[in-house]
Scaffold this motif. Structure first.
Motif, mmCIF file in Angstrom:
data_model
loop_
_atom_site.group_PDB
_atom_site.id
_atom_site.type_symbol
_atom_site.label_atom_id
_atom_site.label_comp_id
_atom_site.label_asym_id
_atom_site.label_seq_id
_atom_site.Cartn_x
_atom_site.Cartn_y
_atom_site.Cartn_z
ATOM 1 N N VAL A 1 -3.005 5.968 -5.665
ATOM 2 C CA VAL A 1 -3.138 4.938 -4.394
ATOM 3 C C VAL A 1 -2.963 5.461 -3.221
ATOM 4 N N ASN B 1 -5.685 5.947 -0.304
ATOM 5 C CA ASN B 1 -5.365 5.269 1.233
ATOM 6 C C ASN B 1 -5.390 6.214 2.378
ATOM 7 N N ASP C 1 0.922 -1.190 -0.085
ATOM 8 C CA ASP C 1 0.045 -0.188 -0.050
ATOM 9 C C ASP C 1 0.914 1.246 0.069
ATOM 10 N N LEU D 1 -7.073 -0.990 2.372
ATOM 11 C CA LEU D 1 -6.237 0.074 1.894
ATOM 12 C C LEU D 1 -5.983 -0.498 0.246
ATOM 13 N N THR D 2 -5.797 0.326 -0.514
ATOM 14 C CA THR D 2 -5.417 0.034 -2.194
ATOM 15 C C THR D 2 -3.924 -0.293 -2.140
ATOM 16 N N THR D 3 -3.964 -1.621 -3.141
ATOM 17 C CA THR D 3 -2.419 -1.951 -3.292
ATOM 18 C C THR D 3 -1.967 -1.663 -4.679
#
Length: 358
Positions: free
Chosen positions: A290, A294, A257, A306-308
């Motif tokens: 990203v 997050n 992340d 959370l976005t990876t």
């Protein structure tokens, strides 16, 4: 009170994440330059006087609520940032976006935009007087610079020297064949598999005729030369627990992340990351999106995952002047000069960044 987000560095990634969070946080963008520099177009700005002004965009209209502090971070430990002026910023979230340095003119190494323009004009004047140009380094920068020089001054002789056995060996043979074909049409000489025995007696960008000898004994006479290699990530300010994330090469390890390992509120994006991918403006922008998502999630309570980020596969858009060049992605394969010019060559995405900065 809204959370404070400190973004260190106002380059491609830094300004993107700062703008994306301006509506939900108190954003403080720390950037020593007085204007954003569109480094993607820097080599065009050297050879074309009309492009010089298009490299610089002031930060005044980037943020509606946040602020830009023209200073430099000299020590960052956790979420505490010490600035060169002696001031300290306490933030809830920190985004490290300090980028990298690279020899001029591929990256502008002057903080004041007026002085930077003067240096670009002086370099152009020296190039105009030179009949023979030597570029050290056959990576994307050296190749793009060679194409810009030949497009602006078709009569100049351009030679590129590189110790590698072939140009851009990480890309497929079809890409390299098309690249070599266009370089041959442009009459750009490639001297591969060797380097100079000694550095030229003049400074890079200085008009002064000299003869250099390669490791194989060949002599090359030129009137001006430029160094087209030597990227260095800017991470020397990391201290305390953050310093542990710094690799031997100066990059910063990040989690999926894009946080530093063991850090809940410190993120890193762009050239400084140790991610296994090419360091490009597009990647920095993707990182920024990203991280902005997050931090927004964390500010809103962290209820969502959370976005990876997945490192980008090998890709390149390499212009050789406004009308030439070659591109490659795994999905599209090799793309020739017409498509490359549409992607990047003619406008070099200057309009996109001008709009972002108002």
């Amino acid at each position: 009170m809204p959370a404070t987000v400190a973004v260190l560095g106002g380059g491609y990634g830094g300004m993107t994440v700062a703008k994306a969070l301006d509506d939900v946080a108190d954003v403080v963008l720390v950037e020593p330059r007085d204007a954003f520099v569109h480094n993607v177009a820097a080599l065009r700005g050297v050879v074309d006087r009309e492009w010089t002004d298009r490299l610089f965009y002031r930060y005044d209209r980037l943020l509606e609520r946040g602020r830009v502090v023209h200073d430099r971070a000299v020590r960052v430990s956790g979420t505490e940032i010490a600035l060169g002026s002696g001031q300290t910023i306490e933030a809830d979230y920190v985004v490290l976006a300090t980028g990298s340095s690279y020899p001029f003119p591929a990256k502008i190494d002057v903080l004041d935009s007026a002085a930077a323009k003067d240096r670009l004009h002086a370099t152009r004047d020296s190039l105009e007087r030179a009949d023979r140009v030597l570029l050290l380094g056959a990576g994307p920068v050296g190749l793009e610079f060679a194409g810009e020089i030949r497009a602006a001054w078709p009569e100049k002789a351009v030679t590129i020297v590189d110790p590698a056995g072939d140009v851009l060996p990480a890309f497929p043979v079809e890409f390299r064949s098309e690249l070599r074909r266009q370089l041959e049409v442009l009459r750009i000489e490639l001297v591969m598999g060797t380097s100079l025995r000694d550095q030229p007696p003049s400074e890079p960008g200085e008009h002064k005729t000299f003869t250099a000898t390669t490791g194989t004994g060949a002599e090359i006479t030129a009137d001006i030369w430029f160094r087209c290699f030597g990227v260095e990530p800017a991470t020397g300010y990391l201290a305390g627990d953050l310093a542990a994330a710094r690799t031997a090469g100066g990059h910063v390890e990040v989690t999926g992340d894009l946080r530093l390992p063991g850090q809940e509120r410190v993120f890193a994006i762009g050239d400084i990351t140790a991610l296994p991918e090419a360091k490009m403006a597009k990647s920095a922008g993707d990182h920024a999106n990203v991280v902005a998502a997050n931090i927004r999630t964390l500010i809103n309570g962290g209820g969502e995952a959370l976005t990876t980020y997945e490192p980008a596969p090998p890709m390149i858009a390499l212009p050789l002047g406004p009308k030439g060049g070659v591109s490659y992605t795994a999905d599209t394969g090799v793309l020739g000069p017409d498509v490359t010019s549409e992607i990047k060559g003619a406008d070099l995405r200057a309009g996109y960044y001008a709009e972002m900065l108002g």
